[in-house]
Design a protein around this motif. Structure first.
Motif, PDB file in Angstrom:
ATOM      1  N   ILE A  18       0.690  -1.257  -0.072  1.00 46.62           N
ATOM      2  CA  ILE A  18      -0.066   0.096   0.006  1.00 46.62           C
ATOM      3  C   ILE A  18       1.103   1.224  -0.060  1.00 46.62           C
ATOM      4  N   THR A  19       0.484   2.389  -0.826  1.00 44.65           N
ATOM      5  CA  THR A  19       1.263   3.380  -0.917  1.00 44.65           C
ATOM      6  C   THR A  19       0.643   4.603  -0.241  1.00 44.65           C
ATOM      7  N   ASP A  20       1.340   5.530   0.203  1.00 44.26           N
ATOM      8  CA  ASP A  20       0.747   6.678   0.736  1.00 44.26           C
ATOM      9  C   ASP A  20       0.119   7.614  -0.377  1.00 44.26           C
ATOM     10  N   TYR A  21       0.411   7.262  -1.590  1.00 45.98           N
ATOM     11  CA  TYR A  21      -0.029   8.090  -2.817  1.00 45.98           C
ATOM     12  C   TYR A  21      -1.491   7.527  -3.111  1.00 45.98           C
ATOM     13  N   GLY A  22      -2.671   8.060  -2.605  1.00 45.71           N
ATOM     14  CA  GLY A  22      -3.702   7.678  -2.996  1.00 45.71           C
ATOM     15  C   GLY A  22      -4.255   6.627  -2.416  1.00 45.71           C
ATOM     16  N   GLY A  23      -3.440   6.184  -1.214  1.00 43.91           N
ATOM     17  CA  GLY A  23      -3.776   5.042  -0.287  1.00 43.91           C
ATOM     18  C   GLY A  23      -3.963   3.772  -1.297  1.00 43.91           C
ATOM     19  N   ILE A  24      -3.349   3.761  -2.419  1.00 40.72           N
ATOM     20  CA  ILE A  24      -3.470   2.680  -3.416  1.00 40.72           C
ATOM     21  C   ILE A  24      -2.735   1.195  -2.959  1.00 40.72           C
ATOM     22  N   TRP A  65      -1.284  10.891   1.387  1.00 43.70           N
ATOM     23  CA  TRP A  65      -1.824  10.729   2.639  1.00 43.70           C
ATOM     24  C   TRP A  65      -0.813  10.651   3.680  1.00 43.70           C
ATOM     25  N   GLN A  66      -1.134  11.182   5.038  1.00 40.86           N
ATOM     26  CA  GLN A  66      -0.212  10.764   5.999  1.00 40.86           C
ATOM     27  C   GLN A  66      -0.233   9.294   6.649  1.00 40.86           C
ATOM     28  N   VAL A  67       0.714   8.770   6.941  1.00 36.24           N
ATOM     29  CA  VAL A  67       0.590   7.432   7.395  1.00 36.24           C
ATOM     30  C   VAL A  67       0.948   7.134   8.694  1.00 36.24           C
ATOM     31  N   GLU A  68       0.493   6.317   9.544  1.00 38.90           N
ATOM     32  CA  GLU A  68       0.801   5.849  10.966  1.00 38.90           C
ATOM     33  C   GLU A  68       0.686   4.400  10.717  1.00 38.90           C
ATOM     34  N   GLU A  69       2.181   3.838  11.097  1.00 39.02           N
ATOM     35  CA  GLU A  69       1.867   2.242  11.294  1.00 39.02           C
ATOM     36  C   GLU A  69       1.576   1.868  12.513  1.00 39.02           C
ATOM     37  N   LEU A  70       0.689   0.890  12.413  1.00 40.67           N
ATOM     38  CA  LEU A  70       0.037   0.378  13.705  1.00 40.67           C
ATOM     39  C   LEU A  70       0.491  -1.000  13.760  1.00 40.67           C
ATOM     40  N   LYS A 107      -2.665   3.236   9.140  1.00 42.52           N
ATOM     41  CA  LYS A 107      -3.669   4.324   9.293  1.00 42.52           C
ATOM     42  C   LYS A 107      -3.356   5.507   8.535  1.00 42.52           C
ATOM     43  N   LEU A 108      -4.075   5.865   7.535  1.00 40.09           N
ATOM     44  CA  LEU A 108      -3.910   7.032   6.452  1.00 40.09           C
ATOM     45  C   LEU A 108      -4.894   8.201   6.690  1.00 40.09           C
ATOM     46  N   THR A 109      -4.318   9.073   6.811  1.00 30.76           N
ATOM     47  CA  THR A 109      -5.298  10.428   7.021  1.00 30.76           C
ATOM     48  C   THR A 109      -5.048  11.399   5.853  1.00 30.76           C
ATOM     49  N   TYR A 110      -6.016  12.171   5.504  1.00 27.55           N
ATOM     50  CA  TYR A 110      -6.222  13.006   4.506  1.00 27.55           C
ATOM     51  C   TYR A 110      -7.168  14.154   5.118  1.00 27.55           C
ATOM     52  N   VAL A 111      -6.616  15.611   4.955  1.00 27.53           N
ATOM     53  CA  VAL A 111      -7.550  16.610   5.044  1.00 27.53           C
ATOM     54  C   VAL A 111      -7.837  17.436   3.867  1.00 27.53           C
ATOM     55  N   SER A 112      -9.115  17.155   3.497  1.00 29.92           N
ATOM     56  CA  SER A 112      -9.794  17.997   2.178  1.00 29.92           C
ATOM     57  C   SER A 112     -10.071  19.186   2.678  1.00 29.92           C
ATOM     58  N   LYS A 113      -9.517  20.205   1.997  1.00 29.18           N
ATOM     59  CA  LYS A 113      -9.859  21.524   2.279  1.00 29.18           C
ATOM     60  C   LYS A 113     -11.199  22.011   1.893  1.00 29.18           C
ATOM     61  N   ASP A 114     -11.924  22.996   2.590  1.00 31.93           N
ATOM     62  CA  ASP A 114     -13.135  23.762   2.003  1.00 31.93           C
ATOM     63  C   ASP A 114     -13.060  24.065   0.680  1.00 31.93           C
ATOM     64  N   GLY A 115     -14.010  23.793  -0.162  1.00 29.75           N
ATOM     65  CA  GLY A 115     -13.692  23.996  -1.678  1.00 29.75           C
ATOM     66  C   GLY A 115     -13.078  23.071  -2.635  1.00 29.75           C
ATOM     67  N   LEU A 117     -12.866  18.387   5.502  1.00 29.89           N
ATOM     68  CA  LEU A 117     -13.232  17.062   5.829  1.00 29.89           C
ATOM     69  C   LEU A 117     -11.924  16.388   6.089  1.00 29.89           C
ATOM     70  N   THR A 118     -12.101  15.742   6.968  1.00 29.39           N
ATOM     71  CA  THR A 118     -10.829  14.808   7.788  1.00 29.39           C
ATOM     72  C   THR A 118     -11.055  13.496   7.523  1.00 29.39           C
ATOM     73  N   SER A 119     -10.701  12.718   6.760  1.00 29.72           N
ATOM     74  CA  SER A 119     -10.804  11.417   6.447  1.00 29.72           C
ATOM     75  C   SER A 119      -9.480  10.487   7.052  1.00 29.72           C
ATOM     76  N   THR A 120     -10.026   9.279   7.443  1.00 32.10           N
ATOM     77  CA  THR A 120      -9.297   8.291   8.008  1.00 32.10           C
ATOM     78  C   THR A 120      -9.493   7.068   7.567  1.00 32.10           C
TER      79      THR A 120
END
Length: 381
Positions: free
Chosen positions: A65-71, A150-155, A162-170, A178-181
Protein backbone atom coordinates in the motif's frame (compact mmCIF):
# COMPACT_ATOMS: atom_id res chain seq x y z
CA UNK A 1 -35.28 9.71 4.20
CA UNK A 2 -33.72 6.43 5.30
CA UNK A 3 -30.13 6.63 6.47
CA UNK A 4 -28.27 3.48 5.48
CA UNK A 5 -24.72 3.73 6.65
CA UNK A 6 -23.17 4.76 9.92
CA UNK A 7 -23.12 8.43 10.78
CA UNK A 8 -22.76 8.76 14.54
CA UNK A 9 -22.12 11.69 16.85
CA UNK A 10 -18.56 12.09 18.00
CA UNK A 11 -15.10 12.82 16.70
CA UNK A 12 -12.28 10.82 15.18
CA UNK A 13 -10.13 8.86 17.61
CA UNK A 14 -6.86 7.10 16.99
CA UNK A 15 -6.79 3.31 17.25
CA UNK A 16 -3.18 3.27 18.45
CA UNK A 17 -0.40 5.66 19.38
CA UNK A 18 1.75 6.94 16.56
CA UNK A 19 5.00 5.12 15.87
CA UNK A 20 8.22 7.09 15.52
CA UNK A 21 9.28 7.08 11.90
CA UNK A 22 12.90 6.11 11.39
CA UNK A 23 14.87 8.19 8.91
CA UNK A 24 16.26 5.32 6.87
CA UNK A 25 15.83 4.20 3.28
CA UNK A 26 13.74 1.25 4.41
CA UNK A 27 12.34 0.41 7.83
CA UNK A 28 10.74 -2.70 9.25
CA UNK A 29 8.59 -3.30 12.30
CA UNK A 30 7.89 -6.86 13.36
CA UNK A 31 5.39 -8.13 15.93
CA UNK A 32 5.22 -11.91 16.28
CA UNK A 33 4.38 -13.21 12.77
CA UNK A 34 3.19 -9.86 11.50
CA UNK A 35 5.50 -7.54 9.64
CA UNK A 36 5.40 -4.01 8.21
CA UNK A 37 8.13 -2.70 5.93
CA UNK A 38 8.55 0.70 4.32
CA UNK A 39 10.54 1.71 1.25
CA UNK A 40 10.73 4.68 -1.14
CA UNK A 41 8.28 4.58 -4.06
CA UNK A 42 9.20 7.77 -5.91
CA UNK A 43 8.37 11.46 -5.98
CA UNK A 44 5.23 13.22 -7.20
CA UNK A 45 5.50 15.90 -9.92
CA UNK A 46 5.22 18.58 -7.20
CA UNK A 47 8.10 17.08 -5.22
CA UNK A 48 6.39 15.05 -2.51
CA UNK A 49 8.21 11.90 -1.42
CA UNK A 50 6.06 8.77 -1.64
CA UNK A 51 6.55 5.53 0.28
CA UNK A 52 5.42 1.95 -0.24
CA UNK A 53 4.42 -0.11 2.79
CA UNK A 54 4.20 -3.90 2.87
CA UNK A 55 2.00 -5.78 5.34
CA UNK A 56 2.70 -9.51 5.76
CA UNK A 57 0.87 -12.13 7.82
CA UNK A 58 1.97 -15.55 9.08
CA UNK A 59 0.66 -17.28 5.94
CA UNK A 60 2.90 -15.18 3.69
CA UNK A 61 -0.01 -13.13 2.35
CA UNK A 62 1.22 -9.61 1.55
CA UNK A 63 -0.50 -6.31 0.85
CA UNK A 64 1.53 -3.42 -0.59
CA UNK A 65 0.00 0.00 0.00
CA UNK A 66 1.36 3.42 -0.92
CA UNK A 67 0.63 6.73 0.75
CA UNK A 68 -0.06 8.15 -2.72
CA UNK A 69 -3.81 7.72 -2.98
CA UNK A 70 -3.85 4.94 -0.40
CA UNK A 71 -3.38 2.66 -3.39
CA UNK A 72 -3.22 -1.11 -2.89
CA UNK A 73 -0.50 -1.80 -5.45
CA UNK A 74 -0.22 -5.53 -4.79
CA UNK A 75 -2.11 -8.25 -2.92
CA UNK A 76 -0.42 -11.65 -2.95
CA UNK A 77 -2.44 -14.70 -1.90
CA UNK A 78 -2.03 -18.49 -2.35
CA UNK A 79 -3.86 -20.62 -4.89
CA UNK A 80 -5.17 -24.13 -4.16
CA UNK A 81 -1.67 -25.56 -4.66
CA UNK A 82 -0.15 -23.04 -2.26
CA UNK A 83 1.52 -21.03 -5.02
CA UNK A 84 1.48 -17.30 -4.35
CA UNK A 85 0.18 -14.78 -6.87
CA UNK A 86 -0.74 -11.11 -7.08
CA UNK A 87 -4.51 -10.75 -7.50
CA UNK A 88 -4.86 -6.98 -8.06
CA UNK A 89 -4.05 -4.86 -11.10
CA UNK A 90 -1.55 -2.05 -10.80
CA UNK A 91 1.82 -0.68 -11.83
CA UNK A 92 5.47 -1.23 -10.93
CA UNK A 93 6.31 2.47 -10.51
CA UNK A 94 4.67 5.55 -9.04
CA UNK A 95 4.82 7.56 -12.27
CA UNK A 96 2.56 5.03 -14.00
CA UNK A 97 -0.24 5.87 -11.56
CA UNK A 98 -0.73 9.35 -12.98
CA UNK A 99 -2.28 11.05 -14.72
CA UNK A 100 -4.46 8.56 -16.60
CA UNK A 101 -4.69 5.32 -14.64
CA UNK A 102 -8.25 4.00 -14.13
CA UNK A 103 -8.20 4.35 -10.32
CA UNK A 104 -6.30 1.08 -9.81
CA UNK A 105 -6.42 0.23 -6.10
CA UNK A 106 -6.95 3.78 -4.84
CA UNK A 107 -9.12 5.35 -2.16
CA UNK A 108 -11.66 7.30 -4.15
CA UNK A 109 -13.49 10.32 -2.76
CA UNK A 110 -14.73 12.72 -1.60
CA UNK A 111 -17.59 11.03 -3.47
CA UNK A 112 -17.05 7.67 -5.14
CA UNK A 113 -18.90 7.05 -8.41
CA UNK A 114 -20.88 9.65 -10.38
CA UNK A 115 -22.75 12.84 -9.61
CA UNK A 116 -24.97 13.97 -12.51
CA UNK A 117 -23.83 17.13 -14.32
CA UNK A 118 -21.33 17.78 -11.52
CA UNK A 119 -23.96 19.62 -9.49
CA UNK A 120 -25.95 19.13 -6.30
CA UNK A 121 -27.94 21.34 -3.93
CA UNK A 122 -27.42 21.14 -0.18
CA UNK A 123 -29.27 23.25 2.39
CA UNK A 124 -30.50 25.55 -0.37
CA UNK A 125 -27.10 26.18 -1.95
CA UNK A 126 -26.01 24.75 -5.29
CA UNK A 127 -22.47 23.40 -5.59
CA UNK A 128 -20.60 22.87 -8.85
CA UNK A 129 -17.99 20.14 -9.18
CA UNK A 130 -15.55 19.14 -11.92
CA UNK A 131 -17.10 17.25 -14.84
CA UNK A 132 -14.37 14.71 -15.50
CA UNK A 133 -16.50 11.88 -16.91
CA UNK A 134 -18.32 13.26 -19.93
CA UNK A 135 -20.89 15.70 -18.53
CA UNK A 136 -20.68 14.16 -15.05
CA UNK A 137 -18.49 14.17 -11.95
CA UNK A 138 -16.64 10.91 -11.17
CA UNK A 139 -14.69 9.66 -8.15
CA UNK A 140 -14.03 13.03 -6.56
CA UNK A 141 -13.05 15.06 -9.59
CA UNK A 142 -9.87 15.94 -11.42
CA UNK A 143 -7.61 15.42 -8.40
CA UNK A 144 -9.52 13.10 -6.10
CA UNK A 145 -8.36 11.34 -2.96
CA UNK A 146 -6.64 8.65 -5.05
CA UNK A 147 -4.22 11.34 -6.31
CA UNK A 148 -3.32 12.85 -2.91
CA UNK A 149 -0.44 11.96 -0.62
CA UNK A 150 -1.88 10.76 2.70
CA UNK A 151 -0.23 10.88 6.13
CA UNK A 152 0.59 7.37 7.34
CA UNK A 153 0.85 5.96 10.84
CA UNK A 154 2.08 2.38 11.24
CA UNK A 155 0.08 0.24 13.66
CA UNK A 156 2.40 -2.78 13.98
CA UNK A 157 0.48 -4.42 16.82
CA UNK A 158 -2.53 -4.65 14.50
CA UNK A 159 -0.57 -5.25 11.28
CA UNK A 160 -2.27 -2.13 10.00
CA UNK A 161 -1.70 1.26 8.41
CA UNK A 162 -3.68 4.35 9.35
CA UNK A 163 -3.92 6.89 6.51
CA UNK A 164 -5.22 10.42 7.06
CA UNK A 165 -6.05 13.15 4.57
CA UNK A 166 -7.57 16.60 5.18
CA UNK A 167 -9.59 17.86 2.21
CA UNK A 168 -9.91 21.63 2.41
CA UNK A 169 -13.18 23.53 2.09
CA UNK A 170 -13.82 24.10 -1.61
CA UNK A 171 -11.49 21.36 -2.85
CA UNK A 172 -12.90 20.08 -6.16
CA UNK A 173 -15.97 22.20 -5.36
CA UNK A 174 -17.06 20.38 -2.19
CA UNK A 175 -18.06 22.29 0.96
CA UNK A 176 -16.34 21.88 4.31
CA UNK A 177 -12.97 20.83 5.66
CA UNK A 178 -13.20 17.05 5.65
CA UNK A 179 -10.79 14.91 7.67
CA UNK A 180 -10.77 11.32 6.40
CA UNK A 181 -9.06 8.35 7.99
CA UNK A 182 -8.66 4.94 6.37
CA UNK A 183 -7.17 1.97 8.23
CA UNK A 184 -5.92 -1.00 6.21
CA UNK A 185 -5.50 -4.16 8.31
CA UNK A 186 -4.11 -7.49 7.09
CA UNK A 187 -5.42 -10.19 9.42
CA UNK A 188 -4.15 -13.69 10.11
CA UNK A 189 -7.38 -14.95 8.49
CA UNK A 190 -6.17 -13.62 5.13
CA UNK A 191 -8.51 -10.64 5.23
CA UNK A 192 -7.74 -7.16 4.00
CA UNK A 193 -9.98 -5.05 6.21
CA UNK A 194 -10.64 -1.39 5.36
CA UNK A 195 -12.15 0.92 7.98
CA UNK A 196 -13.23 4.41 6.89
CA UNK A 197 -13.97 7.42 9.11
CA UNK A 198 -14.56 11.09 8.32
CA UNK A 199 -15.59 14.30 10.08
CA UNK A 200 -16.44 17.73 8.69
CA UNK A 201 -16.97 21.32 9.80
CA UNK A 202 -19.67 21.95 7.18
CA UNK A 203 -22.38 19.71 5.70
CA UNK A 204 -21.00 17.76 2.73
CA UNK A 205 -21.59 14.58 0.74
CA UNK A 206 -19.20 11.74 1.64
CA UNK A 207 -18.88 8.38 -0.12
CA UNK A 208 -15.51 6.63 0.18
CA UNK A 209 -14.44 3.32 -1.32
CA UNK A 210 -11.45 1.35 -2.52
CA UNK A 211 -11.17 0.82 -6.28
CA UNK A 212 -9.09 -2.34 -6.60
CA UNK A 213 -9.39 -4.41 -9.77
CA UNK A 214 -9.16 -8.15 -9.08
CA UNK A 215 -8.01 -11.02 -11.25
CA UNK A 216 -7.94 -14.06 -8.99
CA UNK A 217 -5.94 -16.07 -11.52
CA UNK A 218 -3.02 -13.71 -10.79
CA UNK A 219 -2.61 -13.17 -14.50
CA UNK A 220 -2.87 -16.80 -15.62
CA UNK A 221 -6.10 -15.81 -17.35
CA UNK A 222 -6.11 -12.59 -19.35
CA UNK A 223 -9.73 -11.83 -18.48
CA UNK A 224 -12.16 -12.50 -15.65
CA UNK A 225 -14.99 -13.87 -17.80
CA UNK A 226 -14.60 -17.36 -16.30
CA UNK A 227 -14.61 -16.06 -12.71
CA UNK A 228 -17.80 -17.03 -10.88
CA UNK A 229 -19.43 -14.03 -9.21
CA UNK A 230 -22.28 -13.94 -6.71
CA UNK A 231 -23.84 -10.70 -5.42
CA UNK A 232 -26.27 -10.73 -2.49
CA UNK A 233 -28.78 -8.30 -3.99
CA UNK A 234 -32.38 -8.64 -5.12
CA UNK A 235 -32.33 -5.16 -6.66
CA UNK A 236 -30.04 -2.83 -8.54
CA UNK A 237 -30.13 0.79 -9.70
CA UNK A 238 -30.72 1.02 -13.49
CA UNK A 239 -28.75 3.76 -15.24
CA UNK A 240 -29.04 6.09 -18.20
CA UNK A 241 -26.67 5.97 -21.17
CA UNK A 242 -24.41 8.27 -19.13
CA UNK A 243 -24.38 5.70 -16.27
CA UNK A 244 -26.45 7.92 -13.97
CA UNK A 245 -29.12 6.10 -11.91
CA UNK A 246 -32.68 6.66 -13.07
CA UNK A 247 -33.85 6.58 -9.44
CA UNK A 248 -35.56 3.21 -9.77
CA UNK A 249 -34.71 0.21 -7.61
CA UNK A 250 -35.31 -2.59 -10.10
CA UNK A 251 -35.58 -6.31 -9.42
CA UNK A 252 -32.71 -8.41 -10.80
CA UNK A 253 -34.93 -11.46 -11.23
CA UNK A 254 -35.33 -12.49 -14.85
CA UNK A 255 -32.59 -10.14 -16.07
CA UNK A 256 -28.86 -10.46 -16.88
CA UNK A 257 -28.28 -8.50 -13.66
CA UNK A 258 -29.31 -11.48 -11.54
CA UNK A 259 -26.15 -12.68 -9.80
CA UNK A 260 -27.78 -14.08 -6.68
CA UNK A 261 -26.32 -17.49 -7.52
CA UNK A 262 -22.67 -17.90 -8.60
CA UNK A 263 -22.25 -17.71 -12.35
CA UNK A 264 -19.43 -16.97 -14.78
CA UNK A 265 -19.02 -13.27 -15.50
CA UNK A 266 -19.08 -14.06 -19.22
CA UNK A 267 -22.37 -15.95 -19.10
CA UNK A 268 -24.68 -12.95 -19.54
CA UNK A 269 -22.29 -10.04 -20.01
CA UNK A 270 -23.14 -9.87 -23.72
CA UNK A 271 -26.71 -8.95 -22.76
CA UNK A 272 -25.51 -5.98 -20.68
CA UNK A 273 -24.77 -3.01 -22.95
CA UNK A 274 -21.15 -2.02 -22.40
CA UNK A 275 -20.64 -4.69 -19.74
CA UNK A 276 -21.36 -4.64 -16.04
CA UNK A 277 -20.91 -1.22 -14.42
CA UNK A 278 -23.85 -1.12 -12.06
CA UNK A 279 -24.68 -0.49 -8.43
CA UNK A 280 -26.37 -3.35 -6.59
CA UNK A 281 -28.69 -2.72 -3.63
CA UNK A 282 -27.40 -5.13 -1.02
CA UNK A 283 -29.79 -7.29 0.98
CA UNK A 284 -29.67 -6.58 4.72
CA UNK A 285 -26.79 -4.95 6.50
CA UNK A 286 -26.20 -1.22 6.16
CA UNK A 287 -24.56 -0.77 9.57
CA UNK A 288 -24.10 -4.49 10.27
CA UNK A 289 -21.34 -6.32 8.42
CA UNK A 290 -22.98 -8.24 5.56
CA UNK A 291 -21.71 -10.72 3.00
CA UNK A 292 -22.09 -8.66 -0.16
CA UNK A 293 -20.39 -10.73 -2.86
CA UNK A 294 -18.14 -13.68 -3.64
CA UNK A 295 -15.74 -14.35 -6.51
CA UNK A 296 -14.25 -17.74 -7.42
CA UNK A 297 -11.62 -18.57 -10.01
CA UNK A 298 -11.98 -22.24 -11.04
CA UNK A 299 -8.52 -22.25 -12.60
CA UNK A 300 -6.56 -21.47 -9.43
CA UNK A 301 -9.14 -22.20 -6.74
CA UNK A 302 -8.86 -18.73 -5.23
CA UNK A 303 -12.06 -17.61 -3.52
CA UNK A 304 -12.80 -14.06 -2.36
CA UNK A 305 -15.60 -12.96 -0.06
CA UNK A 306 -16.59 -9.29 0.25
CA UNK A 307 -18.20 -8.12 3.47
CA UNK A 308 -19.36 -4.56 4.08
CA UNK A 309 -21.47 -2.17 6.15
CA UNK A 310 -22.30 -0.19 3.00
CA UNK A 311 -25.76 -0.28 1.34
CA UNK A 312 -24.45 -0.84 -2.20
CA UNK A 313 -21.71 -2.38 -4.28
CA UNK A 314 -20.59 -1.35 -7.76
CA UNK A 315 -19.80 -4.33 -9.97
CA UNK A 316 -17.47 -3.28 -12.78
CA UNK A 317 -15.91 -5.63 -15.31
CA UNK A 318 -13.03 -3.55 -16.66
CA UNK A 319 -15.00 -2.56 -19.76
CA UNK A 320 -12.78 0.43 -20.56
CA UNK A 321 -9.45 -1.39 -20.36
CA UNK A 322 -8.19 -1.50 -23.94
CA UNK A 323 -4.62 -2.76 -23.85
CA UNK A 324 -2.99 0.67 -23.86
CA UNK A 325 -1.92 0.33 -20.22
CA UNK A 326 1.09 -1.81 -19.34
CA UNK A 327 0.88 -3.01 -15.77
CA UNK A 328 3.06 -5.00 -13.43
CA UNK A 329 5.49 -7.45 -15.01
CA UNK A 330 4.79 -5.99 -18.46
CA UNK A 331 1.18 -7.18 -18.56
CA UNK A 332 -1.07 -5.46 -21.10
CA UNK A 333 -4.39 -4.74 -19.43
CA UNK A 334 -6.98 -5.59 -22.05
CA UNK A 335 -10.78 -5.49 -21.81
CA UNK A 336 -12.16 -7.44 -18.83
CA UNK A 337 -8.67 -8.16 -17.46
CA UNK A 338 -9.95 -7.37 -13.96
CA UNK A 339 -13.18 -6.76 -12.06
CA UNK A 340 -14.00 -4.30 -9.30
CA UNK A 341 -16.43 -4.70 -6.42
CA UNK A 342 -16.61 -1.22 -4.92
CA UNK A 343 -18.60 -1.07 -1.68
CA UNK A 344 -20.41 2.26 -1.58
CA UNK A 345 -23.49 4.41 -1.23
CA UNK A 346 -25.49 4.69 -4.43
CA UNK A 347 -24.27 6.83 -7.36
CA UNK A 348 -25.71 10.35 -7.65
CA UNK A 349 -27.12 10.12 -4.13
CA UNK A 350 -26.84 13.90 -3.50
CA UNK A 351 -29.44 14.36 -6.26
CA UNK A 352 -31.64 11.37 -5.41
CA UNK A 353 -33.61 11.99 -2.23
CA UNK A 354 -35.04 8.47 -2.20
CA UNK A 355 -31.53 6.97 -1.91
CA UNK A 356 -29.79 6.50 1.46
CA UNK A 357 -28.36 9.81 2.62
CA UNK A 358 -24.68 10.59 2.02
CA UNK A 359 -24.72 13.94 3.83
CA UNK A 360 -22.30 14.24 6.73
CA UNK A 361 -22.82 17.14 9.13
CA UNK A 362 -20.65 18.74 11.81
CA UNK A 363 -20.69 16.69 15.01
CA UNK A 364 -21.27 13.44 13.13
CA UNK A 365 -18.73 10.78 12.19
CA UNK A 366 -18.91 8.87 8.92
CA UNK A 367 -18.00 5.21 9.54
CA UNK A 368 -17.92 2.33 7.07
CA UNK A 369 -16.03 -0.96 6.91
CA UNK A 370 -15.27 -3.47 4.16
CA UNK A 371 -13.44 -6.81 4.25
CA UNK A 372 -11.93 -8.71 1.32
CA UNK A 373 -11.32 -12.26 2.59
CA UNK A 374 -9.25 -14.79 0.64
CA UNK A 375 -9.28 -18.59 0.74
CA UNK A 376 -9.26 -21.49 -1.73
CA UNK A 377 -11.71 -24.14 -2.90
CA UNK A 378 -11.16 -27.47 -4.59
CA UNK A 379 -13.99 -26.93 -7.08
CA UNK A 380 -16.91 -24.60 -7.73
CA UNK A 381 -19.38 -26.45 -5.57
Amino acid sequence: MALLGSFSAGSLTSCASQETEQETVATATTTNSMNITKEPFGTTPDGQEVSLYTLTNKHGVTAKITDYGGIVTSLVTPDREGDMGDVVLGFDTLKDYYPNDPYFGGIVGRFANRIAKGKFTLDGQEYTLATNNGPNHLHGGNIGFDKKVWQVEELPGQNALKLTYVSKDGEEGYPGNLTSTVIYTLTEDNELKIDYEATTDKATPVNLTNHSYFNLSAGESKDILSHLVQINADKYTPVSEELIPTGELAAVEGTPMDLREPQPVGQDIGQVPGGYDHNYVLNGGQEDMTLAATVYDPKTGRFMEVYTTQPGIQFYTGNFLDGTLTGKNGEKYTKHYGLALETQHFPDSPNQEQFPSVILRPGETYKQSTIYKFSTKEDNK
